[in-house]
Design an enzyme around this catalytic site. Structure first.
Site, PDB file in Angstrom:
ATOM      1  N   LYS A  54       0.847  -1.204   0.000  1.00 22.48           N
ATOM      2  CA  LYS A  54       0.000   0.000   0.000  1.00 22.48           C
ATOM      3  C   LYS A  54       0.881   1.251   0.000  1.00 22.48           C
ATOM      4  O   LYS A  54       0.631   2.204  -0.739  1.00 22.48           O
ATOM      5  CB  LYS A  54      -0.931  -0.015   1.227  1.00 22.48           C
ATOM      6  CG  LYS A  54      -2.033  -1.038   1.101  1.00 22.48           C
ATOM      7  CD  LYS A  54      -2.731  -1.345   2.407  1.00 22.48           C
ATOM      8  CE  LYS A  54      -3.704  -2.519   2.224  1.00 22.48           C
ATOM      9  NZ  LYS A  54      -4.277  -3.015   3.472  1.00 22.48           N
ATOM     10  N   GLN A  98      -4.192  -1.492   9.689  1.00 25.80           N
ATOM     11  CA  GLN A  98      -4.099  -2.833   9.106  1.00 25.80           C
ATOM     12  C   GLN A  98      -4.678  -3.866  10.073  1.00 25.80           C
ATOM     13  O   GLN A  98      -4.284  -3.933  11.231  1.00 25.80           O
ATOM     14  CB  GLN A  98      -2.620  -3.154   8.780  1.00 25.80           C
ATOM     15  CG  GLN A  98      -2.423  -4.458   8.037  1.00 25.80           C
ATOM     16  CD  GLN A  98      -3.074  -4.466   6.648  1.00 25.80           C
ATOM     17  OE1 GLN A  98      -2.998  -3.490   5.897  1.00 25.80           O
ATOM     18  NE2 GLN A  98      -3.730  -5.559   6.299  1.00 25.80           N
ATOM     19  N   ASP A 121     -10.915   2.774   4.163  1.00 24.47           N
ATOM     20  CA  ASP A 121     -11.239   1.346   4.056  1.00 24.47           C
ATOM     21  C   ASP A 121     -12.757   1.150   4.030  1.00 24.47           C
ATOM     22  O   ASP A 121     -13.242   0.068   3.708  1.00 24.47           O
ATOM     23  CB  ASP A 121     -10.680   0.599   5.282  1.00 24.47           C
ATOM     24  CG  ASP A 121      -9.524  -0.315   4.921  1.00 24.47           C
ATOM     25  OD1 ASP A 121      -9.359  -0.601   3.718  1.00 24.47           O
ATOM     26  OD2 ASP A 121      -8.789  -0.735   5.832  1.00 24.47           O
TER      27      ASP A 121
END
Ligand code: NAP
Length: 296
Positions: A54, A98, A121
């Site tokens: 990412k 994460q 997200d």
């Protein structure tokens, strides 16, 4: 004839070029750059590799990017404090924590603490709710990647029978909701299967578009697929390591069988995975525009 390969890696590259141009324009016209922070707690090797990928993409696109690595024993209050700091940081448009988090941390509490406007997200209940009513600010990345891949490959979604195997909050449920919406790239008739489904094969064999997100290596066999179906394999299952230590990955679909029956199929790796990261970048660019009141 073997199925056409839906190469997410290639489509993702195309979208990243579009995003790069957008980032250049944001910088030259408005003097802003999208900012993304990825927070990693602990040293889970798979998480480390996802975060690295990412960050690498964010860097390539010209973002302001921060990788914040924290020790596995970081306590929940400290993590909440960190998120609060990034919530208030005007250089940061997107915050990604994460997952999975270490067991001593309440994941839901952490996700709730992210400013919904920086939740790239799209896991915050505010964003989940907006998705449900068909008015999303941000789309969850893996489902958005799947939808984009279907649209860009010219797959007819409207009116199609879609069967999703899996009902997780990050893949199965949101992709089902997205493809049933009354909107572009949607209007499908969607069925969702899970471990209590009486006869999964009965459903999958009816699917014009079959989305496998069960997390079970090669679960979908050839005889579960309708001839000519479009098969999206979301699964990423590590089945071993190469002699030089690289992960060997297999999907949730028995590829060698499926490729002879489907009309199109995503490979693993190189299918849905690269699309997921690209959608995260797309959400961050969008967040940057919203935060700076820049119209599309
Ligand atoms: P998950 O949270 O483990 O959910 C799996 C779902 O599949 C559950 O709803 C489960 O049903 C269902 N399921 C499991 N075995 C089944 C079976 N034998 N028959 C019918 N349904 C079954 O997994 P996830 O997070 O959604 O991820 C799914 C897969 O996608 C994993 O391989 C993951 O690594 C991969 N993934 C890939 C990406 C990407 O970017 N490519 C992103 C996210 C996830 P129950 O609800 O009844 O337990």
């Amino acid at each position: 004839m073997p199925a056409k390969l839906l190469k997410g890696a290639e489509v993702a590259k195309e979208i990243r070029e579009e995003l790069k141009a957008e980032v250049r324009q944001l910088q030259s016209k408005h003097s802003v750059v999208p900012g993304l922070v990825t927070i990693l707690v602990g040293e889970n090797p798979a998480s480390q590799s996802y975060v690295r990928a990412k960050q690498k993409t964010a860097h390539e696109l010209g973002f302001y990017s921060v990788q914040d690595n924290q020790p596995a024993d970081l306590d929940e209050e400290a993590l909440l404090g960190l998120i609060d700091k990034y919530n208030r940081d005007p250089k940061i448009d997107g915050i990604l924590v994460q997952l999975p988090l270490p067991k001593h941390v309440n994941e839901n509490r952490v996700l709730l603490s992210i400013d919904p406007g920086k939740d790239v997200d799209a896991f915050h209940p505010v964003n989940v709710g907006k998705l449900m009513i068909g008015e999303p600010d941000y789309l969850p990345c893996t489902p958005a990647g799947i939808q984009e891949l279907l649209v860009r490959s010219g797959t007819e979604i409207s009116g199609a029978e879609v069967v999703v195997v899996g009902r997780s909050n990050i893949v199965g449920k949101p992709i089902a909701v997205m493809l049933m919406q009354k909107s572009r790239g949607a209007n499908a008739t969607v069925t969702v299967c899970h471990t209590r489904t009486r006869d999964v094969k009965y459903h999958t064999r009816r699917a014009d578009i079959l989305i496998a997100a069960a997390g079970v290596t090669e679960y979908v066999k050839g005889d579960m697929i309708k001839p000519g179906a479009v098969v999206i394999d979301v699964g990423v299952n590590e089945v071993g390591k190469t002699p030089d230590g690289k992960r060997i990955l297999k999907g949730d679909v028995a590829f060698d069988e499926a490729v002879e029956i489907a009309s199109a199929i995503t490979p693993v790796p190189g299918g849905v995975g690269p699309m997921t990261i690209t959608m995260l970048m797309k959400n961050t660019v969008r967040a940057c525009k919203v935060h700076n009141k820049i119209k599309d």
